[in-house]
Design a protein around this motif. Sequence first.
Motif, PDB file in Angstrom:
ATOM      1  N   VAL A 465       0.863  -1.182   0.000  1.00  0.00           N
ATOM      2  CA  VAL A 465       0.000   0.000   0.000  1.00  0.00           C
ATOM      3  C   VAL A 465       0.903   1.237   0.000  1.00  0.00           C
ATOM      4  N   LEU A 466       0.911   1.963  -1.113  1.00  0.00           N
ATOM      5  CA  LEU A 466       1.798   3.115  -1.263  1.00  0.00           C
ATOM      6  C   LEU A 466       1.250   4.352  -0.572  1.00  0.00           C
ATOM      7  N   SER A 467      -0.095   4.499  -0.597  1.00  0.00           N
ATOM      8  CA  SER A 467      -0.684   5.671   0.040  1.00  0.00           C
ATOM      9  C   SER A 467      -2.128   5.367   0.408  1.00  0.00           C
ATOM     10  N   THR A 468      -2.611   6.086   1.415  1.00  0.00           N
ATOM     11  CA  THR A 468      -3.993   5.947   1.866  1.00  0.00           C
ATOM     12  C   THR A 468      -4.641   7.320   1.890  1.00  0.00           C
ATOM     13  N   ASP A 469      -5.797   7.443   1.233  1.00  0.00           N
ATOM     14  CA  ASP A 469      -6.561   8.690   1.263  1.00  0.00           C
ATOM     15  C   ASP A 469      -7.835   8.459   2.058  1.00  0.00           C
ATOM     16  N   ASP A 470      -8.030   9.227   3.111  1.00  0.00           N
ATOM     17  CA  ASP A 470      -9.289   9.202   3.849  1.00  0.00           C
ATOM     18  C   ASP A 470     -10.213  10.198   3.163  1.00  0.00           C
ATOM     19  N   LEU A 471     -11.172   9.686   2.402  1.00  0.00           N
ATOM     20  CA  LEU A 471     -12.022  10.547   1.597  1.00  0.00           C
ATOM     21  C   LEU A 471     -12.954  11.392   2.439  1.00  0.00           C
ATOM     22  N   SER A 472     -13.104  11.031   3.726  1.00  0.00           N
ATOM     23  CA  SER A 472     -13.934  11.855   4.599  1.00  0.00           C
ATOM     24  C   SER A 472     -13.277  13.210   4.874  1.00  0.00           C
ATOM     25  N   MET A 473     -11.996  13.314   4.581  1.00  0.00           N
ATOM     26  CA  MET A 473     -11.266  14.572   4.751  1.00  0.00           C
ATOM     27  C   MET A 473     -11.219  15.368   3.449  1.00  0.00           C
ATOM     28  N   GLY A 474     -11.816  14.805   2.379  1.00  0.00           N
ATOM     29  CA  GLY A 474     -11.706  15.427   1.067  1.00  0.00           C
ATOM     30  C   GLY A 474     -10.415  14.987   0.399  1.00  0.00           C
ATOM     31  N   ALA A 475     -10.451  14.833  -0.903  1.00  0.00           N
ATOM     32  CA  ALA A 475      -9.254  14.418  -1.648  1.00  0.00           C
ATOM     33  C   ALA A 475      -9.377  14.883  -3.089  1.00  0.00           C
ATOM     34  N   ASP A 476      -8.271  15.349  -3.648  1.00  0.00           N
ATOM     35  CA  ASP A 476      -8.225  15.785  -5.055  1.00  0.00           C
ATOM     36  C   ASP A 476      -9.284  16.836  -5.363  1.00  0.00           C
ATOM     37  N   GLY A 477      -9.570  17.692  -4.390  1.00  0.00           N
ATOM     38  CA  GLY A 477     -10.544  18.754  -4.616  1.00  0.00           C
ATOM     39  C   GLY A 477     -11.987  18.320  -4.523  1.00  0.00           C
ATOM     40  N   LEU A 478     -12.246  17.056  -4.136  1.00  0.00           N
ATOM     41  CA  LEU A 478     -13.609  16.555  -4.037  1.00  0.00           C
ATOM     42  C   LEU A 478     -14.189  16.850  -2.658  1.00  0.00           C
ATOM     43  N   PRO A 479     -15.516  16.997  -2.559  1.00  0.00           N
ATOM     44  CA  PRO A 479     -16.131  17.177  -1.243  1.00  0.00           C
ATOM     45  C   PRO A 479     -15.916  15.936  -0.385  1.00  0.00           C
ATOM     46  N   PRO A 480     -15.948  16.075   0.936  1.00  0.00           N
ATOM     47  CA  PRO A 480     -15.761  14.916   1.818  1.00  0.00           C
ATOM     48  C   PRO A 480     -16.856  13.870   1.626  1.00  0.00           C
ATOM     49  N   THR A 481     -16.473  12.605   1.716  1.00  0.00           N
ATOM     50  CA  THR A 481     -17.419  11.501   1.659  1.00  0.00           C
ATOM     51  C   THR A 481     -16.836  10.355   2.473  1.00  0.00           C
ATOM     52  N   ASP A 482     -17.689   9.499   2.992  1.00  0.00           N
ATOM     53  CA  ASP A 482     -17.207   8.403   3.829  1.00  0.00           C
ATOM     54  C   ASP A 482     -16.588   7.331   2.948  1.00  0.00           C
ATOM     55  N   GLY A 483     -15.276   7.278   2.921  1.00  0.00           N
ATOM     56  CA  GLY A 483     -14.603   6.284   2.104  1.00  0.00           C
ATOM     57  C   GLY A 483     -13.101   6.307   2.325  1.00  0.00           C
TER      58      GLY A 483
END
Length: 543
Positions: A465-483
Motif C-alpha cells: 500500500v503506497l498511500s492511503t486517502d481518507d475521503l472523509s477529509m476530502g481528496a483531489d478537490g472533491l467534497p468529503p465523503t465516507d470512504g
Amino acid sequence: MSDLVRRAEEWLAQDPDPETRAELQEILDSGDAAELQDRFGAKLEFGTAGLRGELGAGPNRMNRVTVMRAAAGLARRLGAGKHVVIGYDARHNSDVFARDSAAVLNGAGLRVSLMAHHWPTPVLAFAVRHLDADAGVMVTASHNPPRDNGYKVYWGDGAQIVPPLDEEISAAIDAVGRVDGLPLGDEWETLSDAAIVEPYLAAVSALPLGDARDLRVVYTPMHGVGGEVLLRAFTTAGFESPSVAEAQFEPDPDFPTVAFPNPEEPGAMDLALQMAEKVGADLVIANDPDADRCAVGVPIPDGGFRMLTGDEVGGLLGEYIINHTSSPDRLVAASIVSSSLLGKIARAYGVRHAETLTGFKWIVKAGDGLVYGYEEALGYSIGSDQGLPVRDKDGIGAALTVAGMAAQAKREGRTLLDLLDYQAGKYGLHATAQLSFRVADLSLIVDAMERLRSDPPRTLGGRTVLSTDDLSMGADGLPPTDGLRYRLDGDARVIIRPSGTEPKLKCYLEVVIPVTTDTSTARAQAVHDLSSLKSDLSMTLGL
C-alpha cells in the motif's frame, strides 16, 4: 417503552392507510418492544438520494405518512407557485405515494404535473427540464428488494439534489406537523404519453447512434417499467425491435423470477441469456426495474454469453462518444470508484476529463461541455455536442448507444469483445471487480470503517500500500465523503465505502496489466491479482 408506545399511537392516529394502521395496531397489541424500537427508535433520513427503505408503518419505514411529510417539506423549501413534476415506477404503493405527493404539493399552492403511467426514472429526469419545472419527484427504489420503496428528488436543472439542498429539505420535513392536518389539493395536470414520453424518445433517438442497424438484440426489463419505452426507443431510432424475455417483461413489484431485481446479481440474467443463445443474439441488454441502469451481455467465441462489467461498457462508450462528438471543449466524467481507463482515453484524444464523487448527482455537475458520464454500477448518461438530454443515468439512452456501437462494429466484422481487446492493447488492460458485504446491522459497517482508519493495511493482495486517502477529509478537490482509497504498487487501487442506498459495505478493486503479448495472458494475470485482493480484503474486513 412508554415513549415508543406514545409515538406509535400518535402515528396511528394520523395514518391514512388502513393496511399500515392495522399492521401498527397489531404490533401495539402484541407489546413487541423490539419491533417498536426498530420502527420508532429511528427514522429514514432524507439525504442526497432522497428516501429509501422497507415498506411498513412508522418513521423508519416507507409509507404514506413518511411520503406526505417529505412532500410537505419539499413544498416548504420550494414555496407556493413553483412547478413540480412527479413520476413513479411499478413497485408496491408507488402510484399511491405519487398521488399523495401531488395532493400535498398542490394543497400547499404548488403547480403539479403527475405522470399518467408508471414510466422509467430517466423519463422523469428528462421531464423536469423539458417542462421547465422547478423540481421533480420520482417514487422508486430502483433495484432494491421487493419490500423497498423510495423517494428521489430532482431540482430544476434536471439533476438529483446535492448538499445543501438535501439538508434544507430535511430540516423542512422535520418541521412538518401531523399529516392529517395538511391541506390537500386535487387540481394537478396529468402528463400524457404524447406530452412527455414522445419528446423523450425523440431526444434519445437523436443521440450519436451512427447509421448501422443490423443487429439482433435480446432484452429484459427485469419486471420493471422500462420494457414498453425501450422497445419504442429502438423502433424510433430505426433498429429492429429486440426479442424480449417474456417472463420478465410485464411490470411486477414482486420480481418473481429473480432473487434481487438487479442485473449485477447472480442468476438475474439467466432467462435473457438463455433466450439469447436460443435466437443467436448479437447483444443482450437489461434494464433494472426503473430503467436508469443498463447491463450488456455479448456472445463469446466458444459459445455462450458473458456479461460485460460496468467499467468495460463505460470505457467502450467513452471512446465511442469521443469519436462521435467534435466540440473542442467537450468533457467526459466518471465517479471516483469507476475505472481509471476513461481518463487515459480522454488524455489520448485531448479531451477534458473529470473525476467525481459516487453518484450521478455529482457526475452531471462535473462541468460545462459534458458529453458523457458514467459510474461502474451500470449507470451511463449519453450526450452529444449539444449536451446531455438526461442529466441522470439513463438505461434506455445507453441501450440505444450500445446497440449503435455494436452494429457499427458488426458492419466492420468486429464485436464488442474485439473493441475491448483493442482498448487493452492501447491503454493497458484495466480490470476491475467489486466486493460487497451486505449486513443486517449497520453498526458493523461503521465498526469496519473505524478499524481501517485506526489500523490501515500495509499490503493487500501481495502489493504494498503506497498511500492511503481518507475521503472523509476530502481528496483531489472533491467534497468529503465516507470512504478510503488505497493506492498499491504495480498500478492498482482499492476504494472502500458504505453504500448510500443499501446496507452494504462496497470495495472497488482495479489492477492495470500491460499487454505485452496477447490480451488472454493479461486477463489471466488480472483474474489472479483481483482474486488475491478479494481474499486479503475479506480477511482484513472480517465481515
